[in-house]
Design an enzyme around this catalytic site. Sequence first.
Site, PDB file in Angstrom:
ATOM      1  N   HIS A 183      -5.698  -7.407   4.074  1.00  0.00           N
ATOM      2  CA  HIS A 183      -5.371  -7.651   5.422  1.00  0.00           C
ATOM      3  C   HIS A 183      -6.290  -7.043   6.497  1.00  0.00           C
ATOM      4  O   HIS A 183      -6.644  -5.624   6.093  1.00  0.00           O
ATOM      5  CB  HIS A 183      -3.895  -7.395   5.786  1.00  0.00           C
ATOM      6  CG  HIS A 183      -3.393  -7.912   7.048  1.00  0.00           C
ATOM      7  ND1 HIS A 183      -3.282  -7.015   8.080  1.00  0.00           N
ATOM      8  CD2 HIS A 183      -2.856  -9.092   7.200  1.00  0.00           C
ATOM      9  CE1 HIS A 183      -3.036  -7.763   9.331  1.00  0.00           C
ATOM     10  NE2 HIS A 183      -2.512  -8.927   8.958  1.00  0.00           N
ATOM     11  N   THR A 185      -5.815  -4.629   8.740  1.00  0.00           N
ATOM     12  CA  THR A 185      -5.319  -3.618   9.048  1.00  0.00           C
ATOM     13  C   THR A 185      -5.361  -2.532   7.951  1.00  0.00           C
ATOM     14  O   THR A 185      -4.952  -1.298   8.055  1.00  0.00           O
ATOM     15  CB  THR A 185      -3.570  -3.391   9.758  1.00  0.00           C
ATOM     16  OG1 THR A 185      -3.058  -3.938   8.477  1.00  0.00           O
ATOM     17  CG2 THR A 185      -3.515  -4.363  10.626  1.00  0.00           C
ATOM     18  N   LYS A 186      -5.643  -2.808   6.757  1.00  0.00           N
ATOM     19  CA  LYS A 186      -5.503  -1.979   5.552  1.00  0.00           C
ATOM     20  C   LYS A 186      -6.987  -1.446   5.517  1.00  0.00           C
ATOM     21  O   LYS A 186      -7.717  -1.390   6.162  1.00  0.00           O
ATOM     22  CB  LYS A 186      -5.438  -3.096   4.332  1.00  0.00           C
ATOM     23  CG  LYS A 186      -4.141  -3.736   4.015  1.00  0.00           C
ATOM     24  CD  LYS A 186      -2.985  -2.897   3.976  1.00  0.00           C
ATOM     25  CE  LYS A 186      -1.504  -3.556   3.927  1.00  0.00           C
ATOM     26  NZ  LYS A 186      -1.188  -4.321   5.104  1.00  0.00           N
ATOM     27  N   ASN A 187      -6.919  -0.647   4.366  1.00  0.00           N
ATOM     28  CA  ASN A 187      -8.054   0.316   4.186  1.00  0.00           C
ATOM     29  C   ASN A 187      -9.435  -0.093   3.962  1.00  0.00           C
ATOM     30  O   ASN A 187     -10.518   0.395   4.383  1.00  0.00           O
ATOM     31  CB  ASN A 187      -7.642   1.474   3.094  1.00  0.00           C
ATOM     32  CG  ASN A 187      -6.554   2.199   3.274  1.00  0.00           C
ATOM     33  OD1 ASN A 187      -5.313   1.750   3.719  1.00  0.00           O
ATOM     34  ND2 ASN A 187      -6.706   3.699   3.124  1.00  0.00           N
TER      35      ASN A 187
END
Length: 388
Positions: A183, A185-187
């Site tokens: 997603h 927002t992920k790393n």
Amino acid sequence: MRKEFLPFAKPMVSEEAIADVADSIRKGWLAMGPKTVDFEQKFADYVGCKFGISVNSATAGLHLAVMALIEPGDEVITTPMTFASTVNAIVFAGGKPVLVDIDPHTFNIDINKIEEAITPKTKAIIPVHFAGRPCDMDALEALAQKYNLGIIEDSAHALGAEYKGKKIGFGRGARHIAVFSFHPTKNITTGEGGMICTNDEEAAELMSMQRQNGMSKGAWNRYQANGKAHYDIFRPGLKYQMMDIQAAIGRDQLTHLEEFNNRRREIVARYQRELKDIRGLILPPKIEEGNVHSWHIYTPLIDIDELGFSRDDFMAKMSAKNIGTAYHYQALHLFTCFGELTGLKAGDLPNSEYVSERIVSLPLFPAMTDEDVTDVIEAIKEICGMKG
């Protein structure tokens, strides 16, 4: 006060990744194809597992993983401090979710409370590596072996995290699966998307088929120059494949993962150092020795009794200073749907409820400048009245 709004999270996508997406579009291979297959192998090599199975979301990955390990009517134990997809995957696989309270120190599932929740119907445990802090996998493995249970690691927060020197998702054996999220927002991101990692060949084959309508081979296999058009369908499946235009982004993102995570750790180190004496803040504890935290999110607690205002008030005050925050998470049993599904109500999982009422996610992403971090810290000092 800042002139421009600082979001809670923001992805970084390189010009090289954008060019690779354009290449896929120009070549006309948009759906799952050679770049997806390459991304799967590179990702599996990174975490150290045999099989990487790309999907169009981590939710899809969790759904496939649960279907691979349980039958309808089976029970699956997990934590209430997670996104809805963890429990939704259990429900849509025909299972019954069983929620166990969290450890108030780590916010991960309380290992000491799992055994009392196990029944003859229990077939799997889904630990969530909350915020990127690894769960105690040795203890979970011991329980799984004792009761012949599968383990599905919800690793949506934990890309790059390590448990006792091994990457989360490295593959532990039969009936053990890990699922990652891409997603925005992920790393790392692919826009939307996810990856299933396992060393279980039987489960990998089943999940690979079920992500493409139960077919024995997908478009990548059928439409190559030497491909064969015929295929079989062994069981009903779903449409969960990743696209090459996503994998084009993901391949490049993976090359920057360590750089991204190192920047996250730098920001967290400043937060931990400069916020440690601020009145009304309870900071995340140090990572356990031998483990590596991926710091997907940074989640202090707001001491609402000390400050005299709520976590939601804190978030509103930060927003008024042009700084974004987020809420990860409301304990699942406090939602109408999951309360009805599990039979749990307010008061039943006190640690989760305590954290749920106080937790907040501060801005944390690699593109943050040192000035951005300073703005966050100064805003918190003003809101909380400096030191206690």
